[in-house]
Design a protein around this motif. Structure first.
Motif, PDB file in Angstrom:
ATOM      1  N   MET A   1       0.842  -1.176   0.000  1.00 42.48           N
ATOM      2  CA  MET A   1       0.000   0.000   0.000  1.00 42.48           C
ATOM      3  C   MET A   1       0.885   1.236   0.000  1.00 42.48           C
ATOM      4  O   MET A   1       1.998   1.211   0.507  1.00 42.48           O
ATOM      5  CB  MET A   1      -0.931   0.004   1.219  1.00 42.48           C
ATOM      6  N   ARG A   2       0.367   2.290  -0.636  1.00 43.53           N
ATOM      7  CA  ARG A   2       1.085   3.559  -0.601  1.00 43.53           C
ATOM      8  C   ARG A   2       0.446   4.446   0.462  1.00 43.53           C
ATOM      9  O   ARG A   2      -0.777   4.421   0.650  1.00 43.53           O
ATOM     10  CB  ARG A   2       1.013   4.261  -1.954  1.00 43.53           C
ATOM     11  N   VAL A   3       1.294   5.216   1.138  1.00 41.79           N
ATOM     12  CA  VAL A   3       0.810   6.166   2.139  1.00 41.79           C
ATOM     13  C   VAL A   3       1.516   7.498   1.940  1.00 41.79           C
ATOM     14  O   VAL A   3       2.631   7.560   1.420  1.00 41.79           O
ATOM     15  CB  VAL A   3       1.054   5.678   3.593  1.00 41.79           C
ATOM     16  N   MET A   4       0.831   8.549   2.334  1.00 44.75           N
ATOM     17  CA  MET A   4       1.459   9.865   2.414  1.00 44.75           C
ATOM     18  C   MET A   4       1.725  10.118   3.885  1.00 44.75           C
ATOM     19  O   MET A   4       0.817   9.993   4.718  1.00 44.75           O
ATOM     20  CB  MET A   4       0.568  10.961   1.842  1.00 44.75           C
ATOM     21  N   VAL A   5       2.963  10.426   4.193  1.00 41.97           N
ATOM     22  CA  VAL A   5       3.363  10.757   5.558  1.00 41.97           C
ATOM     23  C   VAL A   5       3.491  12.274   5.598  1.00 41.97           C
ATOM     24  O   VAL A   5       4.317  12.857   4.897  1.00 41.97           O
ATOM     25  CB  VAL A   5       4.681  10.064   5.929  1.00 41.97           C
ATOM     26  N   ILE A   6       2.644  12.888   6.399  1.00 39.43           N
ATOM     27  CA  ILE A   6       2.517  14.349   6.411  1.00 39.43           C
ATOM     28  C   ILE A   6       3.160  14.900   7.676  1.00 39.43           C
ATOM     29  O   ILE A   6       2.745  14.558   8.788  1.00 39.43           O
ATOM     30  CB  ILE A   6       1.034  14.751   6.349  1.00 39.43           C
ATOM     31  N   ILE A   7       4.161  15.750   7.482  1.00 36.70           N
ATOM     32  CA  ILE A   7       4.809  16.415   8.606  1.00 36.70           C
ATOM     33  C   ILE A   7       4.066  17.719   8.849  1.00 36.70           C
ATOM     34  O   ILE A   7       4.019  18.596   7.984  1.00 36.70           O
ATOM     35  CB  ILE A   7       6.296  16.725   8.297  1.00 36.70           C
ATOM     36  N   LYS A   8       3.460  17.833  10.014  1.00 35.17           N
ATOM     37  CA  LYS A   8       2.695  19.040  10.328  1.00 35.17           C
ATOM     38  C   LYS A   8       3.644  20.196  10.642  1.00 35.17           C
ATOM     39  O   LYS A   8       4.726  20.007  11.195  1.00 35.17           O
ATOM     40  CB  LYS A   8       1.783  18.784  11.530  1.00 35.17           C
ATOM     41  N   ALA A   9       3.200  21.389  10.293  1.00 31.95           N
ATOM     42  CA  ALA A   9       3.988  22.591  10.540  1.00 31.95           C
ATOM     43  C   ALA A   9       4.020  22.906  12.031  1.00 31.95           C
ATOM     44  O   ALA A   9       3.184  22.443  12.805  1.00 31.95           O
ATOM     45  CB  ALA A   9       3.377  23.764   9.766  1.00 31.95           C
ATOM     46  N   ASN A  10       5.018  23.693  12.411  1.00 31.10           N
ATOM     47  CA  ASN A  10       5.081  24.227  13.773  1.00 31.10           C
ATOM     48  C   ASN A  10       5.524  25.688  13.669  1.00 31.10           C
ATOM     49  O   ASN A  10       5.684  26.220  12.564  1.00 31.10           O
ATOM     50  CB  ASN A  10       6.012  23.389  14.652  1.00 31.10           C
ATOM     51  N   LYS A  11       5.725  26.324  14.809  1.00 32.89           N
ATOM     52  CA  LYS A  11       6.090  27.743  14.795  1.00 32.89           C
ATOM     53  C   LYS A  11       7.375  27.974  14.006  1.00 32.89           C
ATOM     54  O   LYS A  11       7.482  28.934  13.239  1.00 32.89           O
ATOM     55  CB  LYS A  11       6.265  28.265  16.227  1.00 32.89           C
ATOM     56  N   ASP A  12       8.359  27.106  14.192  1.00 32.97           N
ATOM     57  CA  ASP A  12       9.638  27.272  13.502  1.00 32.97           C
ATOM     58  C   ASP A  12       9.496  27.121  11.985  1.00 32.97           C
ATOM     59  O   ASP A  12      10.031  27.926  11.227  1.00 32.97           O
ATOM     60  CB  ASP A  12      10.672  26.260  14.017  1.00 32.97           C
ATOM     61  N   SER A  13       8.779  26.099  11.557  1.00 33.94           N
ATOM     62  CA  SER A  13       8.649  25.897  10.103  1.00 33.94           C
ATOM     63  C   SER A  13       7.853  27.024   9.475  1.00 33.94           C
ATOM     64  O   SER A  13       8.169  27.477   8.373  1.00 33.94           O
ATOM     65  CB  SER A  13       8.026  24.533   9.790  1.00 33.94           C
ATOM     66  N   GLU A  14       6.831  27.514  10.188  1.00 33.02           N
ATOM     67  CA  GLU A  14       6.041  28.629   9.661  1.00 33.02           C
ATOM     68  C   GLU A  14       6.817  29.949   9.694  1.00 33.02           C
ATOM     69  O   GLU A  14       6.529  30.850   8.926  1.00 33.02           O
ATOM     70  CB  GLU A  14       4.726  28.766  10.425  1.00 33.02           C
ATOM     71  N   ALA A  15       7.823  30.050  10.586  1.00 34.00           N
ATOM     72  CA  ALA A  15       8.673  31.241  10.630  1.00 34.00           C
ATOM     73  C   ALA A  15       9.776  31.168   9.573  1.00 34.00           C
ATOM     74  O   ALA A  15      10.541  32.113   9.418  1.00 34.00           O
ATOM     75  CB  ALA A  15       9.279  31.390  12.019  1.00 34.00           C
ATOM     76  N   GLY A  16       9.871  30.050   8.875  1.00 36.45           N
ATOM     77  CA  GLY A  16      10.898  29.888   7.853  1.00 36.45           C
ATOM     78  C   GLY A  16      12.261  29.536   8.416  1.00 36.45           C
ATOM     79  O   GLY A  16      13.269  29.647   7.722  1.00 36.45           O
ATOM     80  N   LYS A  17      12.291  29.091   9.690  1.00 30.90           N
ATOM     81  CA  LYS A  17      13.561  28.703  10.311  1.00 30.90           C
ATOM     82  C   LYS A  17      14.091  27.454   9.613  1.00 30.90           C
ATOM     83  O   LYS A  17      13.388  26.446   9.514  1.00 30.90           O
ATOM     84  CB  LYS A  17      13.356  28.433  11.803  1.00 30.90           C
ATOM     85  N   MET A  18      15.332  27.539   9.146  1.00 30.94           N
ATOM     86  CA  MET A  18      15.914  26.416   8.421  1.00 30.94           C
ATOM     87  C   MET A  18      16.471  25.396   9.410  1.00 30.94           C
ATOM     88  O   MET A  18      16.923  25.759  10.499  1.00 30.94           O
ATOM     89  CB  MET A  18      17.022  26.907   7.482  1.00 30.94           C
ATOM     90  N   PRO A  19      16.458  24.116   9.018  1.00 34.86           N
ATOM     91  CA  PRO A  19      16.981  23.075   9.913  1.00 34.86           C
ATOM     92  C   PRO A  19      18.490  23.210  10.076  1.00 34.86           C
ATOM     93  O   PRO A  19      19.175  23.723   9.194  1.00 34.86           O
ATOM     94  CB  PRO A  19      16.615  21.772   9.197  1.00 34.86           C
ATOM     95  N   SER A  20      18.991  22.719  11.204  1.00 35.07           N
ATOM     96  CA  SER A  20      20.431  22.740  11.472  1.00 35.07           C
ATOM     97  C   SER A  20      21.141  21.742  10.559  1.00 35.07           C
ATOM     98  O   SER A  20      20.504  20.840   9.984  1.00 35.07           O
ATOM     99  CB  SER A  20      20.687  22.376  12.929  1.00 35.07           C
ATOM    100  N   GLU A  21      22.458  21.889  10.453  1.00 32.51           N
ATOM    101  CA  GLU A  21      23.244  20.942   9.666  1.00 32.51           C
ATOM    102  C   GLU A  21      23.077  19.529  10.227  1.00 32.51           C
ATOM    103  O   GLU A  21      22.947  18.570   9.469  1.00 32.51           O
ATOM    104  CB  GLU A  21      24.719  21.343   9.666  1.00 32.51           C
ATOM    105  N   GLN A  22      23.057  19.421  11.557  1.00 29.42           N
ATOM    106  CA  GLN A  22      22.911  18.100  12.171  1.00 29.42           C
ATOM    107  C   GLN A  22      21.575  17.463  11.803  1.00 29.42           C
ATOM    108  O   GLN A  22      21.505  16.270  11.483  1.00 29.42           O
ATOM    109  CB  GLN A  22      23.051  18.187  13.702  1.00 29.42           C
ATOM    110  N   LEU A  23      20.500  18.263  11.828  1.00 29.37           N
ATOM    111  CA  LEU A  23      19.194  17.711  11.472  1.00 29.37           C
ATOM    112  C   LEU A  23      19.170  17.294  10.004  1.00 29.37           C
ATOM    113  O   LEU A  23      18.625  16.247   9.658  1.00 29.37           O
ATOM    114  CB  LEU A  23      18.074  18.716  11.767  1.00 29.37           C
ATOM    115  N   LEU A  24      19.790  18.101   9.134  1.00 26.84           N
ATOM    116  CA  LEU A  24      19.851  17.723   7.720  1.00 26.84           C
ATOM    117  C   LEU A  24      20.614  16.405   7.545  1.00 26.84           C
ATOM    118  O   LEU A  24      20.209  15.554   6.747  1.00 26.84           O
ATOM    119  CB  LEU A  24      20.493  18.837   6.894  1.00 26.84           C
ATOM    120  N   LYS A  25      21.707  16.235   8.298  1.00 22.90           N
ATOM    121  CA  LYS A  25      22.453  14.969   8.240  1.00 22.90           C
ATOM    122  C   LYS A  25      21.584  13.818   8.724  1.00 22.90           C
ATOM    123  O   LYS A  25      21.550  12.755   8.110  1.00 22.90           O
ATOM    124  CB  LYS A  25      23.711  15.053   9.108  1.00 22.90           C
ATOM    125  N   ASP A  26      20.883  14.024   9.846  1.00 25.66           N
ATOM    126  CA  ASP A  26      20.029  12.967  10.403  1.00 25.66           C
ATOM    127  C   ASP A  26      18.911  12.594   9.422  1.00 25.66           C
ATOM    128  O   ASP A  26      18.613  11.408   9.223  1.00 25.66           O
ATOM    129  CB  ASP A  26      19.416  13.407  11.735  1.00 25.66           C
TER     130      ASP A  26
END
Length: 147
Positions: A1-26
């Motif tokens: 089966m196919r599924v869509m996994v939806i990441i809900k927004a939060n204050k940081d994502s709505e503020a346009g805060k970019m992820p850290s290098e560590q989070l991008l690596k993870d």
């Protein structure tokens, strides 16, 4: 089966805060696991709703509404499309997503099954199935030509 996994927004994502290098690596390592397991079909992050537009349909009227949009918890910050054996398998993979929130705030990830042709019943006629198959093949060819 196919599924869509939806990441809900939060204050940081709505503020346009970019992820850290560590989070991008993870997240990159996590995506590699998904690809190696044959799970991931697609996925991307989305810009904040301040860069978005909505088109509201009301009868024959179409109204364009500029972002940002209220109710941050109802907005989407990113998504994956996965091919999994079951909803339980999807839940297990979601449990392994690196934590994107350094502030300790709660966040939600939603998993929604994607309709398959068989879900539409007799209304999805052989002609419509053929059209759907043809369009999917064209999309795949267009993607190959772009890469």
């Amino acid at each position: 089966m196919r599924v869509m996994v939806i990441i809900k927004a939060n204050k940081d994502s709505e503020a346009g805060k970019m992820p850290s290098e560590q989070l991008l690596k993870d997240m990159g390592a996590y995506n590699e696991e998904l690809v190696k397991a044959g799970i991931m079909l697609a996925g991307d992050g989305l810009h904040p709703s301040s860069k978005a537009k909505r088109v509201r349909f009301s009868g024959s009227q179409r109204t364009v509404i500029d972002g940002p949009f209220a109710e941050t918890k109802e907005l989407i910050a990113g998504f994956w499309i996965w091919q999994v054996k079951s909803m339980e398998e999807a839940v297990e993979w979601v449990r392994r997503i690196p934590n994107t929130d350094d502030n300790g705030e709660e966040s939600d990830v939603e998993i929604r099954p994607i309709f398959e042709a068989a879900d539409f019943g007799a209304e999805f006629t052989p002609e419509l199935r053929e059209q759907e198959d043809r369009l999917r093949e064209q999309i795949a060819q267009q993607q190959q030509q772009k890469s």
